[in-house]
Design a protein around this motif. Structure first.
Motif, PDB file in Angstrom:
ATOM      1  N   VAL A 271       0.853  -1.205   0.000  1.00 58.55           N
ATOM      2  CA  VAL A 271       0.000   0.000   0.000  1.00 58.55           C
ATOM      3  C   VAL A 271       0.885   1.250   0.000  1.00 58.55           C
ATOM      4  N   MET A 272       1.896   1.233   0.860  1.00 62.58           N
ATOM      5  CA  MET A 272       2.807   2.389   0.933  1.00 62.58           C
ATOM      6  C   MET A 272       3.588   2.555  -0.364  1.00 62.58           C
ATOM      7  N   PHE A 273       4.031   1.435  -0.949  1.00 67.42           N
ATOM      8  CA  PHE A 273       4.779   1.550  -2.206  1.00 67.42           C
ATOM      9  C   PHE A 273       3.919   2.209  -3.279  1.00 67.42           C
ATOM     10  N   GLY A 274       2.658   1.802  -3.345  1.00 70.05           N
ATOM     11  CA  GLY A 274       1.760   2.402  -4.338  1.00 70.05           C
ATOM     12  C   GLY A 274       1.623   3.904  -4.148  1.00 70.05           C
ATOM     13  N   GLU A 275       1.474   4.313  -2.907  1.00 75.27           N
ATOM     14  CA  GLU A 275       1.326   5.753  -2.621  1.00 75.27           C
ATOM     15  C   GLU A 275       2.617   6.511  -2.947  1.00 75.27           C
ATOM     16  N   ILE A 276       3.751   5.917  -2.549  1.00 72.40           N
ATOM     17  CA  ILE A 276       5.039   6.575  -2.771  1.00 72.40           C
ATOM     18  C   ILE A 276       5.349   6.652  -4.269  1.00 72.40           C
ATOM     19  N   ALA A 277       5.040   5.581  -4.985  1.00 72.45           N
ATOM     20  CA  ALA A 277       5.280   5.581  -6.438  1.00 72.45           C
ATOM     21  C   ALA A 277       4.505   6.709  -7.104  1.00 72.45           C
ATOM     22  N   ARG A 278       3.299   6.933  -6.639  1.00 73.92           N
ATOM     23  CA  ARG A 278       2.479   8.016  -7.190  1.00 73.92           C
ATOM     24  C   ARG A 278       3.139   9.368  -6.917  1.00 73.92           C
ATOM     25  N   LEU A 279       3.620   9.550  -5.701  1.00 72.88           N
ATOM     26  CA  LEU A 279       4.265  10.824  -5.339  1.00 72.88           C
ATOM     27  C   LEU A 279       5.555  11.035  -6.136  1.00 72.88           C
ATOM     28  N   LEU A 280       6.340   9.976  -6.284  1.00 76.81           N
ATOM     29  CA  LEU A 280       7.590  10.105  -7.039  1.00 76.81           C
ATOM     30  C   LEU A 280       7.292  10.403  -8.505  1.00 76.81           C
ATOM     31  N   ASP A 281       6.287   9.734  -9.018  1.00 78.91           N
ATOM     32  CA  ASP A 281       5.903   9.969 -10.410  1.00 78.91           C
ATOM     33  C   ASP A 281       5.488  11.423 -10.612  1.00 78.91           C
ATOM     34  N   ALA A 282       4.713  11.931  -9.665  1.00 81.25           N
ATOM     35  CA  ALA A 282       4.271  13.334  -9.761  1.00 81.25           C
ATOM     36  C   ALA A 282       5.457  14.292  -9.701  1.00 81.25           C
ATOM     37  N   ALA A 283       6.545  13.852  -9.048  1.00 81.44           N
ATOM     38  CA  ALA A 283       7.741  14.696  -8.949  1.00 81.44           C
ATOM     39  C   ALA A 283       8.689  14.475 -10.127  1.00 81.44           C
ATOM     40  N   GLY A 284       8.264  13.637 -11.068  1.00 79.72           N
ATOM     41  CA  GLY A 284       9.091  13.417 -12.251  1.00 79.72           C
ATOM     42  C   GLY A 284      10.197  12.401 -12.062  1.00 79.72           C
TER      43      GLY A 284
END
Lengths: 332, 332
Positions: A271-284
């Protein structure tokens, strides 16, 4: 305290006896208390030795094997290994090409590895030390001058281990280890405290509705206590300090480690990986490789840490190189 | 309840989104809720599908990949996957050579996999079912007629998966899976209860000085409550019922899995492995291969299980065959 232990004073030695029984391709010196590749020393190969307090398994003994560490020195729980122990492991892996010590930045570890390095030098073994200090949560901490060493240790050991396996010289192996540390940043959060077998009770108090943000791997205080909140908000709490501390160019590839601290179900880490991946993706940021699981733990602490390491093609090549250890294995 | 979750109702889907982000070599169908090898279906290869309630990670989705499962269907937490979900996964991996369903023996799982098998047969897919019922603790249990399926599931999936990867026909893949189950026995002990995200509190009460001997992977009652005791005595409590249930000839090789139930530090699992290895050695049993770690978990339960599987050269060869999944990987 509910634990699978006999006398708490024997837990590290008894766990090492279990490692010996489970992994015939490792050699465990129960007297000197270190774990070494069965084929050590390998003539002409730079040796890679790490160690630190026990309680963070699989780090470090679980990362001994081809493509990673040549030896690991587990100290007592949350206690640095002693110089003689480190010296014995260093001599056991010395194949004439020198030995790299990978040392997490805690005062006791730094001091004892330095003493061991001096003793080894006296015996004619060239030593380089790679200090790991990736935890961006706090500048100084309970047992630290400067930043703490945490999740990046795994990346340093893997990547420097791969280069050593290829036969690279001492200076190069140390240099790539230092480079990985410089390119890495970590940040952890605890939901609960951990209990050492010797103490028998949690190392600190954490109310039922609070989390420790920026916690250390021994339960050292972090940046703040905050109210428990949904996973997506906690993901932001651990990701933002890393993006602030580490200047990541848009589209730059990284290795991401979402690490459980010991008592957190894998389902929650995903669950955390999914959330973090989204945040990293948003940061490019581009996730080139990832690991999700318990790698650098804090006994039975519920919590997680995030480590992000910027990489180039060469570091990725070394990351992908074959490794065969109890805790990390691929390609062989 | 302190967990990394958002809305507890979304935890399984959000964890699957994390699996998708972390493992680009897997394909995750978030609508139908299954995980499948990215290269599925493989023409002419027998497909291997498993599934069951979530909360036991890495089982089953963590065992999808070359050399092991072709697909996994995670149900909601501690809840069977539904027939349509299993059917969708079955169709996704059907390469014309038939599909083996690996089913842990719980009433809901058995019923829903059977319905899915009938639906698949209606669509012309040949199905064989391998029922796993290795837990020798109790004959019937809360959600079971007959023995429960636990740790041996990993061995069935690995060994049958290896044979399927080699191109063996449907009947042979099913037969080796059934054989592994017949040769396996498991027994678990809990130090603490686990907490599902939906319930938010422990599933059962276990006093601070007691352990549940023979516990199920959902916290089902075992054989007895006993006082907490040293690791070596607990090792005897889990080893003896297996040696009683499974007739192991002197010198016979076995695979041993010492499995953490979710919140038990790896250090303690190694203490237990050392004690168990001593007991098995005293009984004349030869440990040919072993695994120590969290493979078939019960959310955040502190505890461990022991699985012993008698093997011959052929089963060992299939065990050693390359596997590449998030939760089990070697040789590639």
């Amino acid at each position: 305290m509910k634990k699978f232990v006999n006398d708490p004073a024997d837990v590290v030695r008894e766990a090492l006896a279990g490692v010996a029984a489970a992994h015939p391709d490792l050699r465990v010196d129960l007297a000197e208390q270190f774990v070494v590749r069965a084929d050590a020393p390998r003539t002409g190969k730079v040796g890679l030795v790490s160690g630190g307090g026990s309680g963070h398994e699989p780090l470090h003994a679980g990362f001994v094997g081809p493509g990673m560490l040549d030896a690991a020195c587990p100290g007592e729980v949350f206690t640095s290994p002693v110089p003689d122990q480190i010296l014995a492991a260093t001599k056991a892996v010395d194949g004439g090409a020198g030995v790299v010590h990978v040392v997490k930045n805690y005062t006791g570890d730094v001091m004892n590895f330095q003493l061991a390095a001096e003793l080894a030098a006296d015996e004619g073994i060239r030593i380089e030390t790679v200090l790991v200090d990736d935890d961006v949560a706090v500048e100084d901490s309970t047992w630290t001058a400067g930043r703490r060493g945490t999740g990046a240790t795994l990346l340093v050991e893997k990547i420097a281990g791969a280069l050593a396996e290829e036969g690279a010289p001492l200076a190069d192996v140390a240099a790539v280890g230092r480079r990985v540390n410089e390119l890495s940043a970590s940040f952890a959060v605890a939901l609960t405290a951990c209990t050492t077998p010797a103490a028998g009770r949690p190392g600190f108090e954490l109310p039922d509705d609070e989390i420790e943000v920026g916690v250390g791997i021994h339960g050292e205080p972090g940046r703040s206590r905050q109210k428990l909140r949904p996973a997506k908000e906690i993901a932001a709490l651990v990701t933002e300090p890393i993006l602030t501390a580490e200047p990541i160019a848009s589209g730059e590839p990284v290795i991401v480690l979402v690490n459980g601290l010991g008592a957190t179900p894998l389902m929650e880490l995903y669950v955390m990986f999914g959330e973090i991946a989204r945040l990293l993706d948003a940061a490019g940021v581009r996730i080139a490789r990832s690991l999700v699981g318990d790698y650098v733990t804090s006994l039975d602490m519920a919590g997680m840490s995030l480590t992000v390491c910027r990489v180039d093609d060469e570091l990725l090549r070394l990351w992908d190189a074959p490794v065969r250890t109890p805790g990390l294995r691929w390609g062989m």
